[in-house]
Design a protein around this motif. Sequence first.
Motif, PDB file in Angstrom:
ATOM      1  N   ASP A 169       1.415  -0.826  -7.634  1.00  0.00           N
ATOM      2  CA  ASP A 169       0.503  -1.557  -6.752  1.00  0.00           C
ATOM      3  C   ASP A 169      -0.681  -0.733  -6.267  1.00  0.00           C
ATOM      4  O   ASP A 169      -1.579  -1.257  -5.611  1.00  0.00           O
ATOM      5  N   LEU A 170      -0.700   0.561  -6.588  1.00  0.00           N
ATOM      6  CA  LEU A 170      -1.869   1.373  -6.243  1.00  0.00           C
ATOM      7  C   LEU A 170      -3.134   0.829  -6.895  1.00  0.00           C
ATOM      8  O   LEU A 170      -4.246   1.089  -6.429  1.00  0.00           O
ATOM      9  N   GLY A 171      -2.947   0.040  -7.956  1.00  0.00           N
ATOM     10  CA  GLY A 171      -4.086  -0.534  -8.649  1.00  0.00           C
ATOM     11  C   GLY A 171      -4.895  -1.503  -7.806  1.00  0.00           C
ATOM     12  O   GLY A 171      -6.034  -1.831  -8.149  1.00  0.00           O
ATOM     13  N   MET A 172      -4.332  -1.965  -6.684  1.00  0.00           N
ATOM     14  CA  MET A 172      -5.095  -2.888  -5.845  1.00  0.00           C
ATOM     15  C   MET A 172      -6.134  -2.163  -4.994  1.00  0.00           C
ATOM     16  O   MET A 172      -7.029  -2.795  -4.433  1.00  0.00           O
ATOM     17  N   ILE A 173      -6.042  -0.852  -4.877  1.00  0.00           N
ATOM     18  CA  ILE A 173      -7.011  -0.096  -4.087  1.00  0.00           C
ATOM     19  C   ILE A 173      -8.285   0.106  -4.912  1.00  0.00           C
ATOM     20  O   ILE A 173      -8.242   0.607  -6.037  1.00  0.00           O
ATOM     21  N   GLN A 174      -9.403  -0.307  -4.341  1.00  0.00           N
ATOM     22  CA  GLN A 174     -10.683  -0.239  -5.021  1.00  0.00           C
ATOM     23  C   GLN A 174     -11.608   0.752  -4.320  1.00  0.00           C
ATOM     24  O   GLN A 174     -11.407   1.088  -3.145  1.00  0.00           O
ATOM     25  N   PRO A 175     -12.648   1.228  -5.027  1.00  0.00           N
ATOM     26  CA  PRO A 175     -13.623   2.107  -4.368  1.00  0.00           C
ATOM     27  C   PRO A 175     -14.227   1.420  -3.144  1.00  0.00           C
ATOM     28  O   PRO A 175     -14.529   0.227  -3.177  1.00  0.00           O
ATOM     29  N   GLY A 176     -14.372   2.158  -2.085  1.00  0.00           N
ATOM     30  CA  GLY A 176     -14.927   1.592  -0.850  1.00  0.00           C
ATOM     31  C   GLY A 176     -13.893   1.061   0.107  1.00  0.00           C
ATOM     32  O   GLY A 176     -14.203   0.768   1.265  1.00  0.00           O
ATOM     33  N   ASP A 177     -12.634   0.939  -0.357  1.00  0.00           N
ATOM     34  CA  ASP A 177     -11.559   0.486   0.536  1.00  0.00           C
ATOM     35  C   ASP A 177     -11.159   1.615   1.485  1.00  0.00           C
ATOM     36  O   ASP A 177     -11.205   2.798   1.134  1.00  0.00           O
ATOM     37  N   VAL A 178     -10.736   1.225   2.678  1.00  0.00           N
ATOM     38  CA  VAL A 178     -10.152   2.153   3.642  1.00  0.00           C
ATOM     39  C   VAL A 178      -8.662   1.836   3.721  1.00  0.00           C
ATOM     40  O   VAL A 178      -8.278   0.665   3.807  1.00  0.00           O
ATOM     41  N   VAL A 179      -7.822   2.852   3.679  1.00  0.00           N
ATOM     42  CA  VAL A 179      -6.371   2.628   3.673  1.00  0.00           C
ATOM     43  C   VAL A 179      -5.770   3.072   5.008  1.00  0.00           C
ATOM     44  O   VAL A 179      -5.951   4.227   5.426  1.00  0.00           O
ATOM     45  N   ILE A 180      -5.075   2.158   5.666  1.00  0.00           N
ATOM     46  CA  ILE A 180      -4.318   2.476   6.881  1.00  0.00           C
ATOM     47  C   ILE A 180      -2.840   2.511   6.503  1.00  0.00           C
ATOM     48  O   ILE A 180      -2.313   1.545   5.952  1.00  0.00           O
ATOM     49  N   ILE A 181      -2.174   3.621   6.796  1.00  0.00           N
ATOM     50  CA  ILE A 181      -0.740   3.741   6.527  1.00  0.00           C
ATOM     51  C   ILE A 181      -0.017   3.830   7.864  1.00  0.00           C
ATOM     52  O   ILE A 181      -0.336   4.681   8.710  1.00  0.00           O
ATOM     53  N   ILE A 182       0.952   2.933   8.049  1.00  0.00           N
ATOM     54  CA  ILE A 182       1.688   2.852   9.305  1.00  0.00           C
ATOM     55  C   ILE A 182       3.083   3.430   9.132  1.00  0.00           C
ATOM     56  O   ILE A 182       3.793   3.104   8.176  1.00  0.00           O
ATOM     57  N   SER A 183       3.480   4.287  10.057  1.00  0.00           N
ATOM     58  CA  SER A 183       4.818   4.872  10.001  1.00  0.00           C
ATOM     59  C   SER A 183       5.175   5.432  11.370  1.00  0.00           C
ATOM     60  O   SER A 183       4.303   5.944  12.074  1.00  0.00           O
ATOM     61  N   LYS A 184       6.440   5.335  11.735  1.00  0.00           N
ATOM     62  CA  LYS A 184       6.872   5.973  12.980  1.00  0.00           C
ATOM     63  C   LYS A 184       7.050   7.470  12.750  1.00  0.00           C
ATOM     64  O   LYS A 184       6.478   8.297  13.469  1.00  0.00           O
ATOM     65  N   SER A 185       7.816   7.830  11.737  1.00  0.00           N
ATOM     66  CA  SER A 185       8.121   9.251  11.512  1.00  0.00           C
ATOM     67  C   SER A 185       7.006   9.970  10.765  1.00  0.00           C
ATOM     68  O   SER A 185       6.764  11.161  10.972  1.00  0.00           O
ATOM     69  N   GLY A 186       6.349   9.256   9.859  1.00  0.00           N
ATOM     70  CA  GLY A 186       5.310   9.875   9.046  1.00  0.00           C
ATOM     71  C   GLY A 186       5.845  10.788   7.969  1.00  0.00           C
ATOM     72  O   GLY A 186       5.077  11.492   7.314  1.00  0.00           O
ATOM     73  N   ASN A 187       7.161  10.766   7.774  1.00  0.00           N
ATOM     74  CA  ASN A 187       7.764  11.685   6.804  1.00  0.00           C
ATOM     75  C   ASN A 187       8.607  10.974   5.748  1.00  0.00           C
ATOM     76  O   ASN A 187       9.413  11.612   5.066  1.00  0.00           O
ATOM     77  N   SER A 188       8.430   9.668   5.613  1.00  0.00           N
ATOM     78  CA  SER A 188       9.195   8.926   4.606  1.00  0.00           C
ATOM     79  C   SER A 188       8.849   9.435   3.210  1.00  0.00           C
ATOM     80  O   SER A 188       7.685   9.741   2.926  1.00  0.00           O
ATOM     81  N   PRO A 189       9.831   9.532   2.321  1.00  0.00           N
ATOM     82  CA  PRO A 189       9.569  10.046   0.958  1.00  0.00           C
ATOM     83  C   PRO A 189       8.456   9.283   0.244  1.00  0.00           C
ATOM     84  O   PRO A 189       7.621   9.884  -0.436  1.00  0.00           O
ATOM     85  N   GLU A 190       8.456   7.948   0.408  1.00  0.00           N
ATOM     86  CA  GLU A 190       7.446   7.140  -0.278  1.00  0.00           C
ATOM     87  C   GLU A 190       6.037   7.490   0.207  1.00  0.00           C
ATOM     88  O   GLU A 190       5.087   7.535  -0.574  1.00  0.00           O
ATOM     89  N   ILE A 191       5.931   7.746   1.510  1.00  0.00           N
ATOM     90  CA  ILE A 191       4.622   8.065   2.079  1.00  0.00           C
ATOM     91  C   ILE A 191       4.154   9.444   1.636  1.00  0.00           C
ATOM     92  O   ILE A 191       2.971   9.668   1.371  1.00  0.00           O
ATOM     93  N   LYS A 192       5.076  10.373   1.511  1.00  0.00           N
ATOM     94  CA  LYS A 192       4.711  11.720   1.041  1.00  0.00           C
ATOM     95  C   LYS A 192       4.165  11.685  -0.386  1.00  0.00           C
ATOM     96  O   LYS A 192       3.317  12.497  -0.756  1.00  0.00           O
TER      97      LYS A 192
END
Length: 322
Positions: free
Chosen positions: A85-108
Amino acid sequence: MFPSESVKSQALETIRLEAESIANLLQYIDSQFITAVEVIHKATGRVVVSGIGKSAVIAQKMVATFNSTGTPAIFMHAADAIHGDLGMIQPGDVVIIISKSGNSPEIKVLVPFIKNFGNTVIALCGNSTSFLATNAHLFINSTVEKEACPHNLAPTTSTTAQLAMGDALAVCLLNLKGFTERDFARYHPGGALGKRLYLRVSDMSDQNQQPRVGPGSSLREIIYEISGKRLGATAVLDEQGELKGIITDGDLRRMLEKNEAPAALKARDILTPNPKSIDGGELATEALSLMRKYDITQLVVTKNGQYAGMLHLHDLVREGII
């Protein structure tokens, strides 16, 4: 016996803790937050909001709020992102990532890939020393002292804080865009909310019949017109089509109480001059406001200053305006 007092006490404690967590966010509206708003406002693309677990649910709500207030946004699940699904990110997009711990394996795994694309990454996170917070371009702090869950485990207070920060972003962007009620109506055409924002008086009155009698019309003709058109009133127009007044069913009842020989009366003897009116181009909510102000159930509708029909309170009820 059901523990009513214990339930009430726990509910109050939950709301107290979440209210305190929201209040504590005030200290985190800092330069990083302001820069994040500026970056999103100036972005040429969309806002991609991502998260995992309960944070993913908050991300979806944030996307819905952004879209409904004029900031184009899409949701990307953090786990799915690293599986295509990374393919949905296009040039000029801003990405907000939400997490409580900020250390989830997927987020890393996710953050470095997005940064390699050249997109700005904004962390909305409850851990200022986490991988996410320290590797994102911008960090919005949503730290809470404890969860409302008595075991301090289930995401409750933390997700409430995330939700509030998301709303704060959306409202700031809304104001920067000069987003108006009319803009809001464009994105909310369905349901009662949409109708309150776009429904015009003429949209309803044009569906009604246009009761009218002349100044010399008899009591029988007046009653026939009011009963036949089913709006509880009739306009009184002269031969040139000028509005002279209105006669309501209430006017008829009061007239019958006062007169021993009502049959001889004409419309000119019964009418109320200068009736309350509204232009058909006005919003239905303005019609409701006038009805409430003057405690009436009908309004004469005009177009270019001429009689164009009548609006009844029941029309507003039927459309869900009330």
